[in-house]
Enzyme design. Structure first.
Site, mmCIF file in Angstrom:
data_model
loop_
_atom_site.group_PDB
_atom_site.id
_atom_site.type_symbol
_atom_site.label_atom_id
_atom_site.label_comp_id
_atom_site.label_asym_id
_atom_site.label_seq_id
_atom_site.Cartn_x
_atom_site.Cartn_y
_atom_site.Cartn_z
ATOM 1 N N THR A 136 60.646 -67.749 14.598
ATOM 2 C CA THR A 136 61.460 -68.954 14.148
ATOM 3 C C THR A 136 60.729 -70.147 14.111
ATOM 4 O OG1 THR A 136 63.381 -70.202 14.473
ATOM 5 C CG2 THR A 136 62.463 -68.998 16.447
ATOM 6 N N ASP A 138 62.133 -73.011 14.467
ATOM 7 C CA ASP A 138 62.647 -73.676 15.692
ATOM 8 C C ASP A 138 61.961 -73.564 16.936
ATOM 9 O OD1 ASP A 138 64.692 -74.529 13.710
ATOM 10 O OD2 ASP A 138 66.153 -73.397 14.559
ATOM 11 N N ARG A 173 62.451 -101.241 5.819
ATOM 12 C CA ARG A 173 63.664 -100.524 6.285
ATOM 13 C C ARG A 173 63.429 -99.463 7.486
ATOM 14 N NH1 ARG A 173 64.221 -97.743 0.224
ATOM 15 N NH2 ARG A 173 65.460 -99.504 -0.589
#
Ligand code: F6P
Length: 374
Positions: A136, A138, A173
């Site tokens: 994964t 992740d 920004r």
């Protein structure tokens, strides 16, 4: 029992490193004279009345180490889906009809939980021996020190922040980058550190410390005209759902479609739809009156050629998985422990209540980020 034929599948979200792993499995199996069937679309290949597969030879996998995605395709089909009791019956019949001696399941905790239950014979007429390979981007599968996919995905996110820096600076920004990371903040934290971002929000530090983030951004504003924030999709705050509902009603004219978040067949909400990055940007604009924009990496992180790290790791784990299948060592996954590949029991991926254990960022990693992100 000598293993003569194995099947290999990839389940869950794709990530770079799956094809190197498939290559490792097939090339090693060839050393043992084991035939390999490539199952298409994860567990979905076996749960219908007709199995969907293709034989895989060394020639088929020779060129795939550099390819992103998975040549076997994938799905989030759960063989133990309670809404489909026929899935398991079909699966076992297909395995028997195809004379499959063992299955190599390459996937995250959901895919591996199915492999673990099948190996134990849970809910099926007879056990289906499986070997796992954790994957994964992740990077949060328990029992291994690193998952392939993580290095490629995070390298891409770092590059994205570097590009966003130019725009943030040009326009004075704040830019918020939302990255994947459902239950753990590996990609977010490593991206933030490696790209010199100013703040990071991660699941390990839920609920998000909004005041801490504002304080940091105020401090940044004294010395710079722009700022960069990285947020993991699994970052959370009690106000987030309320905000999402308000936005869904059409307030502020943002692009959020629905507050209701879809659930996949393993019961997970599709977190990208919560738009935590938008929420974070909204809070920054409201509190600091600083022009703020959001970019969402999402699936951009999962495509592309695997990095060197992911190619080598995937191939090593694939070879080990074929070794375990040959040795009859079932119910384990090929895991990275330090620099060694070792078997790790699949049943230890879940706690006493059958819930997946997440490998979260340790306190040492959190401290590391705090030190370096001053
Ligand atoms: O593979 C894990 C993951 O990338 C999560 O970070 C994310 O929540 C999920 O997949 C998205 O999945 P899908 O591709 O099904 O939208």
């Amino acid at each position: 029992m000598a293993v003569k034929r194995i099947a290999v599948l990839t389940g869950g979200g794709d990530c770079p490193g799956l094809n190197p792993t498939i290559k490792g499995v097939v090339t090693r199996a060839a050393d043992y004279g084991i035939e390999v069937l490539g199952l298409q679309n994860g567990w979905k290949s076996l749960v219908g009345e007709t199995p969907i597969y293709t034989p895989l030879t060394v020639d088929d996998v020779r060129p795939i180490i550099k390819q992103g995605g998975t040549i076997l395709h994938t799905s989030r089909t759960n063989a133990y889906d309670k809404k489909h009791p026929e899935y398991l019956t079909n699966l076992v019949k297909n395995v028997d009809d195809l004379n499959i001696d063992a299955i190599v399941a390459i996937g995250g905790d959901d895919t591996l939980s199915v492999a673990s239950r099948l190996t134990k014979g849970d809910g099926v007429p007879h056990p289906v021996p499986c070997v796992g390979v954790p994957k994964t981007m992740d990077n949060d599968v328990h029992g291994t020190d690193q998952c392939f996919g993580f290095d490629t995905a995070t390298t891409l996110a770092v590059e994205a922040v570097q590009r966003l820096r130019d725009t943030a600076d040009s326009h004075n920004r704040v830019i918020v980058l939302e990255v994947f990371g459902r239950k753990a903040g590996w990609t977010a934290l490593f991206t933030a550190v490696a790209a010199d971002a100013d703040y990071v929000l991660i699941p390990e530090r839920n609920p998000a410390d909004l005041e801490g983030m504002m304080a940091k951004l105020r401090e940044v504003r004294k010395r710079r005209n722009y700022a960069l924030v990285v947020v993991a999709e699994g970052a959370d705050h009690p106000d987030l759902d309320v905000w999402a509902e308000e936005i869904a009603k059409g307030l502020n004219g943002t692009r959020l479609g629905e507050a209701a978040v879809e659930i996949d067949s393993f019961g997970h909400p599709i977190l990208k739809e919560r738009r935590v990055g938008d929420w974070c940007a909204y809070q920054i604009k409201k509190e600091l009156n600083w022009d703020t924009r959001v970019s969402v990496m999402a699936h951009l992180m999962r495509g592309g050629e695997p990095t060197l790290v992911d190619r080598i790791l995937g191939a090593r784990l694939g070879i080990a998985a074929a070794d375990y299948a040959h040795e009859g060592k079932f119910g384990v996954m090929a895991a990275l422990h330090g620099s060694a590949v070792e078997p790790f029991p699949l049943e230890e991926l879940t706690d006493a209540n059958g819930k997946s254990i997440t490998r979260n960022l340790s306190p040492e990693w959190l401290q590391f980020a705090d030190i370096i992100m001053k």
